[in-house]
Write a protein that holds these residues in place. Structure first.
Motif, PDB file in Angstrom:
ATOM      1  N   GLY A 287       0.775  -1.174   0.069  1.00 41.88           N
ATOM      2  CA  GLY A 287      -0.010  -0.017  -0.081  1.00 41.88           C
ATOM      3  C   GLY A 287       0.880   1.322   0.112  1.00 41.88           C
ATOM      4  O   GLY A 287       0.141   2.352  -0.270  1.00 41.88           O
ATOM      5  N   THR A 288       2.177   1.155   0.325  1.00 39.14           N
ATOM      6  CA  THR A 288       3.092   2.361   0.351  1.00 39.14           C
ATOM      7  C   THR A 288       3.970   2.374  -1.117  1.00 39.14           C
ATOM      8  O   THR A 288       4.221   1.276  -1.324  1.00 39.14           O
ATOM      9  N   LYS A 289       3.717   3.345  -1.719  1.00 43.78           N
ATOM     10  CA  LYS A 289       4.466   3.574  -3.022  1.00 43.78           C
ATOM     11  C   LYS A 289       5.913   4.196  -2.569  1.00 43.78           C
ATOM     12  O   LYS A 289       5.926   4.919  -1.563  1.00 43.78           O
ATOM     13  N   VAL A 290       6.796   3.645  -3.257  1.00 43.53           N
ATOM     14  CA  VAL A 290       8.306   4.088  -2.827  1.00 43.53           C
ATOM     15  C   VAL A 290       8.993   4.776  -4.018  1.00 43.53           C
ATOM     16  O   VAL A 290       9.142   4.185  -5.103  1.00 43.53           O
ATOM     17  N   GLN A 291       9.675   5.823  -3.838  1.00 44.40           N
ATOM     18  CA  GLN A 291      10.383   6.553  -4.789  1.00 44.40           C
ATOM     19  C   GLN A 291      11.840   6.711  -4.245  1.00 44.40           C
ATOM     20  O   GLN A 291      11.967   7.022  -3.350  1.00 44.40           O
ATOM     21  N   ARG A 292      12.824   6.310  -5.161  1.00 43.67           N
ATOM     22  CA  ARG A 292      14.309   6.096  -4.772  1.00 43.67           C
ATOM     23  C   ARG A 292      15.234   7.173  -5.442  1.00 43.67           C
ATOM     24  O   ARG A 292      14.942   7.337  -6.581  1.00 43.67           O
ATOM     25  N   VAL A 293      15.978   7.872  -4.715  1.00 40.69           N
ATOM     26  CA  VAL A 293      16.992   8.652  -5.214  1.00 40.69           C
ATOM     27  C   VAL A 293      18.256   8.290  -4.786  1.00 40.69           C
ATOM     28  O   VAL A 293      18.593   8.543  -3.674  1.00 40.69           O
ATOM     29  N   ASN A 294      19.012   7.718  -5.636  1.00 40.51           N
ATOM     30  CA  ASN A 294      20.381   7.055  -5.150  1.00 40.51           C
ATOM     31  C   ASN A 294      21.323   8.362  -5.705  1.00 40.51           C
ATOM     32  O   ASN A 294      21.885   8.623  -6.577  1.00 40.51           O
ATOM     33  N   TRP A 295      21.523   8.966  -4.577  1.00 43.66           N
ATOM     34  CA  TRP A 295      22.252  10.340  -4.619  1.00 43.66           C
ATOM     35  C   TRP A 295      22.932  10.867  -3.445  1.00 43.66           C
ATOM     36  O   TRP A 295      22.473  10.460  -2.386  1.00 43.66           O
ATOM     37  N   THR A 296      24.330  11.252  -3.519  1.00 42.94           N
ATOM     38  CA  THR A 296      24.923  11.815  -2.488  1.00 42.94           C
ATOM     39  C   THR A 296      25.163  13.297  -2.450  1.00 42.94           C
ATOM     40  O   THR A 296      25.379  13.842  -3.584  1.00 42.94           O
ATOM     41  N   TYR A 300      28.610  16.498  -7.593  1.00 45.43           N
ATOM     42  CA  TYR A 300      28.508  17.449  -8.862  1.00 45.43           C
ATOM     43  C   TYR A 300      27.177  17.157  -9.655  1.00 45.43           C
ATOM     44  O   TYR A 300      26.615  18.013 -10.151  1.00 45.43           O
ATOM     45  N   ARG A 301      27.083  15.940  -9.891  1.00 46.10           N
ATOM     46  CA  ARG A 301      26.100  15.591 -10.966  1.00 46.10           C
ATOM     47  C   ARG A 301      25.613  14.183 -10.594  1.00 46.10           C
ATOM     48  O   ARG A 301      26.384  13.352  -9.939  1.00 46.10           O
ATOM     49  N   MET A 302      24.626  13.646 -11.193  1.00 46.25           N
ATOM     50  CA  MET A 302      23.824  12.330 -10.900  1.00 46.25           C
ATOM     51  C   MET A 302      24.607  11.208 -11.609  1.00 46.25           C
ATOM     52  O   MET A 302      24.514  11.802 -13.133  1.00 46.25           O
ATOM     53  N   GLY A 303      25.021  10.194 -11.432  1.00 43.08           N
ATOM     54  CA  GLY A 303      25.183   9.232 -12.412  1.00 43.08           C
ATOM     55  C   GLY A 303      26.852   9.461 -12.540  1.00 43.08           C
ATOM     56  O   GLY A 303      27.651  10.024 -12.179  1.00 43.08           O
ATOM     57  N   PRO A 304      27.468   8.040 -13.094  1.00 44.30           N
ATOM     58  CA  PRO A 304      28.817   8.081 -13.380  1.00 44.30           C
ATOM     59  C   PRO A 304      29.241   9.358 -14.290  1.00 44.30           C
ATOM     60  O   PRO A 304      28.578   9.781 -14.994  1.00 44.30           O
ATOM     61  N   SER A 305      30.534   9.551 -14.226  1.00 43.14           N
ATOM     62  CA  SER A 305      31.010  10.817 -14.907  1.00 43.14           C
ATOM     63  C   SER A 305      31.107  10.661 -16.200  1.00 43.14           C
ATOM     64  O   SER A 305      31.129  11.825 -16.972  1.00 43.14           O
ATOM     65  N   ASP A 306      30.961   9.537 -16.945  1.00 45.57           N
ATOM     66  CA  ASP A 306      31.029   9.321 -18.270  1.00 45.57           C
ATOM     67  C   ASP A 306      29.576   9.591 -18.977  1.00 45.57           C
ATOM     68  O   ASP A 306      29.421   9.464 -20.210  1.00 45.57           O
ATOM     69  N   LYS A 307      28.453   9.826 -18.123  1.00 45.35           N
ATOM     70  CA  LYS A 307      27.248  10.102 -18.792  1.00 45.35           C
ATOM     71  C   LYS A 307      27.139  11.520 -19.327  1.00 45.35           C
ATOM     72  O   LYS A 307      27.982  12.359 -19.041  1.00 45.35           O
ATOM     73  N   SER A 314      21.222  18.780 -12.031  1.00 44.04           N
ATOM     74  CA  SER A 314      21.772  19.354 -10.983  1.00 44.04           C
ATOM     75  C   SER A 314      21.265  18.979  -9.687  1.00 44.04           C
ATOM     76  O   SER A 314      20.192  18.456  -9.649  1.00 44.04           O
ATOM     77  N   GLU A 315      21.676  19.352  -8.450  1.00 45.70           N
ATOM     78  CA  GLU A 315      21.554  18.981  -7.250  1.00 45.70           C
ATOM     79  C   GLU A 315      20.192  19.640  -7.050  1.00 45.70           C
ATOM     80  O   GLU A 315      19.327  19.340  -6.204  1.00 45.70           O
ATOM     81  N   VAL A 316      20.115  20.734  -7.329  1.00 44.11           N
ATOM     82  CA  VAL A 316      18.864  21.750  -7.242  1.00 44.11           C
ATOM     83  C   VAL A 316      17.638  21.055  -7.906  1.00 44.11           C
ATOM     84  O   VAL A 316      16.451  20.866  -7.081  1.00 44.11           O
ATOM     85  N   ASP A 317      17.930  20.594  -9.213  1.00 44.95           N
ATOM     86  CA  ASP A 317      16.637  19.715  -9.620  1.00 44.95           C
ATOM     87  C   ASP A 317      16.282  18.511  -8.783  1.00 44.95           C
ATOM     88  O   ASP A 317      15.195  18.211  -8.726  1.00 44.95           O
ATOM     89  N   ILE A 318      17.390  17.567  -8.299  1.00 45.45           N
ATOM     90  CA  ILE A 318      17.035  16.471  -7.716  1.00 45.45           C
ATOM     91  C   ILE A 318      16.304  16.824  -6.453  1.00 45.45           C
ATOM     92  O   ILE A 318      15.462  16.024  -6.081  1.00 45.45           O
ATOM     93  N   LEU A 319      17.029  17.999  -5.719  1.00 48.30           N
ATOM     94  CA  LEU A 319      16.123  18.195  -4.434  1.00 48.30           C
ATOM     95  C   LEU A 319      14.964  18.610  -4.518  1.00 48.30           C
ATOM     96  O   LEU A 319      13.874  18.251  -3.901  1.00 48.30           O
ATOM     97  N   ASN A 320      14.645  19.402  -5.769  1.00 50.34           N
ATOM     98  CA  ASN A 320      13.392  19.630  -5.993  1.00 50.34           C
ATOM     99  C   ASN A 320      12.325  18.732  -6.095  1.00 50.34           C
ATOM    100  O   ASN A 320      11.178  18.551  -5.646  1.00 50.34           O
ATOM    101  N   ASP A 321      12.678  17.662  -6.937  1.00 49.95           N
ATOM    102  CA  ASP A 321      11.945  16.684  -7.249  1.00 49.95           C
ATOM    103  C   ASP A 321      11.733  15.647  -6.025  1.00 49.95           C
ATOM    104  O   ASP A 321      10.724  15.077  -5.719  1.00 49.95           O
ATOM    105  N   PHE A 322      12.587  15.824  -5.139  1.00 53.26           N
ATOM    106  CA  PHE A 322      12.734  14.894  -3.835  1.00 53.26           C
ATOM    107  C   PHE A 322      11.659  15.269  -2.623  1.00 53.26           C
ATOM    108  O   PHE A 322      10.873  14.669  -2.286  1.00 53.26           O
ATOM    109  N   LEU A 323      11.529  16.904  -2.690  1.00 50.09           N
ATOM    110  CA  LEU A 323      10.759  17.421  -2.011  1.00 50.09           C
ATOM    111  C   LEU A 323       9.471  18.127  -2.391  1.00 50.09           C
ATOM    112  O   LEU A 323       8.666  18.529  -1.517  1.00 50.09           O
ATOM    113  N   LYS A 324       9.174  18.060  -3.480  1.00 46.90           N
ATOM    114  CA  LYS A 324       7.984  18.818  -4.083  1.00 46.90           C
ATOM    115  C   LYS A 324       6.730  18.395  -3.448  1.00 46.90           C
ATOM    116  O   LYS A 324       5.723  19.186  -3.495  1.00 46.90           O
ATOM    117  N   GLU A 325       6.354  17.099  -3.459  1.00 42.48           N
ATOM    118  CA  GLU A 325       5.178  16.828  -2.892  1.00 42.48           C
ATOM    119  C   GLU A 325       5.111  16.338  -1.407  1.00 42.48           C
ATOM    120  O   GLU A 325       4.082  15.603  -1.063  1.00 42.48           O
TER     121      GLU A 325
END
Length: 484
Positions: A287-296, A300-307, A314-325
């Motif tokens: 009954g509980t939905k889980v959203q995952r954010v694998n991030w430190t 500087y950026r999300m994912g391996p450096s060769d992406k 950006s971390e701002v975007d990640i944090l916005n998505d993490f907290l928006k709702e």
């Protein structure tokens, strides 16, 4: 005479008004096997007609490795003229061996002996001009066979003085004898065995009957930063208690030695903590939905450096998505700099913030919350600085930290059973924050800071000792006051 008089009372109003009465479901008086069938009943009108009625078909699943009598789940319910009803999808992976069954409405209770039920049902159906419908394709198990699964719907006192549709299952099958060493004797003839199985619903509303004050959690979304020894337990407890959605932020991997105080065991080693928690919650608390954010935080950026930069965020975007709702941010990172950063992010968004951490040796810990309009995390730090004797928990100065072999950093010491005192208190504060202003919800607490000591100054374990404080705006806090 008193018992006979109460038993003879049939007026629903009088029964409901009698404080000494309780519901007496008829199915409770049958001999039921310790093998329930998970089943979410279809929505059917309550009828007391004197007629036997075919209702529809069901698909029933058992675990791959199971013995007769087996626990089962109704995976799909098909009623004429209605949409197919399906159980939570996670159950299909658990109860993957299937057999088809049927549902019948019966106006009276079935025989007490399960072996007599099918002939009884067949006779009554024939009297109504119907033939019994049984799929007839058995399911073989290691110690026997399931021939038929028949769901029976009948009038039953569900609540005190309230009669509605009750459910019970008849399972027809056979099983091989078992010797004194519990070995299945397949060379011997299989013996017929029919039994009644209770219906066990997975409807979410049935869960909160046992804790009605937490019902508002089913509409709440909580963001948790840090899913380690403290945050991992917090996430599981919130899911257990029916929070609607969890956002989990962490970039740590489960290492086998850390499972001594992490909520999941060796089977999770090598997984992201967020992924391990998400899969466990999906299986046990769907009954509980889980959203995952694998991030430190601070990367500087999300994912391996060769992406490609076009696929990074950006971390701002990640944090916005993490907290928006989110309705609440829980900070279990146990990092002072991150506490400062996330508390400010929550303050700017007018989002309730809750932090928790343990001291070295798990001698004690802190939980605190910041509610818009009151003090913040920095206000608490000023309070701790001014009154350390009361507001700073004890720590183990001699053995409170350790650098495990092969580990590149120090970690604090402490056992899970001590740390859970902090996690559980944090969950309690979180639930109070989420539900306290809702009628009938979990009561609001009058404090914002909890200081825990689990050991005394001599290093001796003591019962959990909590001191609690409100969190007003501190006059020196640069974030809550305009010092211009």
């Amino acid at each position: 005479p008193k018992i006979l008089a109460k038993g003879a009372e049939t007026d629903p109003k009088k029964i409901q008004e009698d404080p000494t009465e309780q519901a007496e479901p008829a199915s409770e008086y049958y001999t039921l096997a310790h093998a329930p069938i998970l089943f979410d009943p279809p929505s059917l009108p309550f009828e007391k007609e004197d007629a036997f009625q075919f209702l529809g078909h069901i698909q029933v699943g058992t675990p791959v490795k199971t013995l007769y009598p087996s626990r089962m789940a109704v995976l799909h319910t098909m009623l004429p003229g209605q949409e197919q009803l399906s159980a939570p999808s996670i159950l299909e992976g658990i109860f993957s061996k299937t057999i088809n069954g049927v549902l019948y409405r019966i106006p009276v209770l079935p025989p007490a002996e399960a072996s007599k039920t099918l002939p009884w049902l067949r006779q009554h159906l024939e009297e109504c001009g119907h033939k019994i419908q049984l799929p007839g394709k058995p399911l073989s198990l290691s110690n026997g066979t399931i021939k038929n699964v028949v769901g029976l719907c009948f009038p039953e006192e569900i609540e005190k003085g309230v009669w509605k549709n009750g459910w019970m299952f008849l399972v027809e099958g056979s099983m091989f004898p078992i010797d004194e060493n519990q070995n299945v004797q397949k060379k011997m003839p299989a013996l017929p065995r029919n039994y009644y199985a209770p219906a066990s619903t997975t409807h979410q509303h049935q869960f909160t009957v046992r804790a009605p004050a937490i019902k508002p959690l089913s509409e709440k979304k909580v963001a948790i930063a840090g899913t380690g020894a403290l945050g991992g337990f917090v996430a599981l407890e919130l899911a257990r208690n029916g929070v609607q959605e969890l956002y989990l932020l962490d970039n740590d991997i489960v290492e086998a030695p850390t499972t001594i105080r992490w909520p999941l065991g060796l089977a999770a080693a090598g997984m992201y903590k967020t992924d391990a928690l998400a899969s466990t919650i999906a299986m046990h608390y769907p009954g509980t939905k889980v959203q995952r954010v694998n991030w430190t935080l601070g990367s500087y950026r999300m994912g391996p450096s060769d992406k490609s930069p076009s696929t990074t965020s950006s971390e701002v975007d990640i944090l916005n998505d993490f907290l928006k709702e989110a309705n609440l941010l829980i900070d279990a990172t146990a990092e002072t700099g991150i506490h400062n950063y996330l508390s400010l992010e929550a303050k700017e968004r007018k989002l309730p913030y809750l932090a928790l951490y343990a001291t070295p040796g798990a001698y004690g810990g802190v939980i605190m919350r910041s509610i818009p309009g009151k003090g913040c995390w920095m206000c608490m730090k000023y309070m701790q600085e001014e009154n350390p004797e009361e507001m700073v928990p004890l720590l183990d100065k001699s053995n409170g930290t350790v650098q495990p072999p092969g580990c590149g950093d120090f970690t604090f010491t402490g056992a899970s059973f001590d740390l859970q005192s902090i996690s559980l208190a944090a969950v309690r504060l979180a639930v109070s924050t989420l539900c306290g202003n809702i009628e009938g919800g979990y009561q609001e607490v009058s404090w914002d800071i909890g200081i825990l000591n689990l050991f005394d100054k001599n290093g001796q374990p003591v019962p959990p000792q909590w001191k609690v404080f409100p969190l007003p705006v501190h006059p020196e806090c640069p974030y809550c006051n305009d010092h211009a």
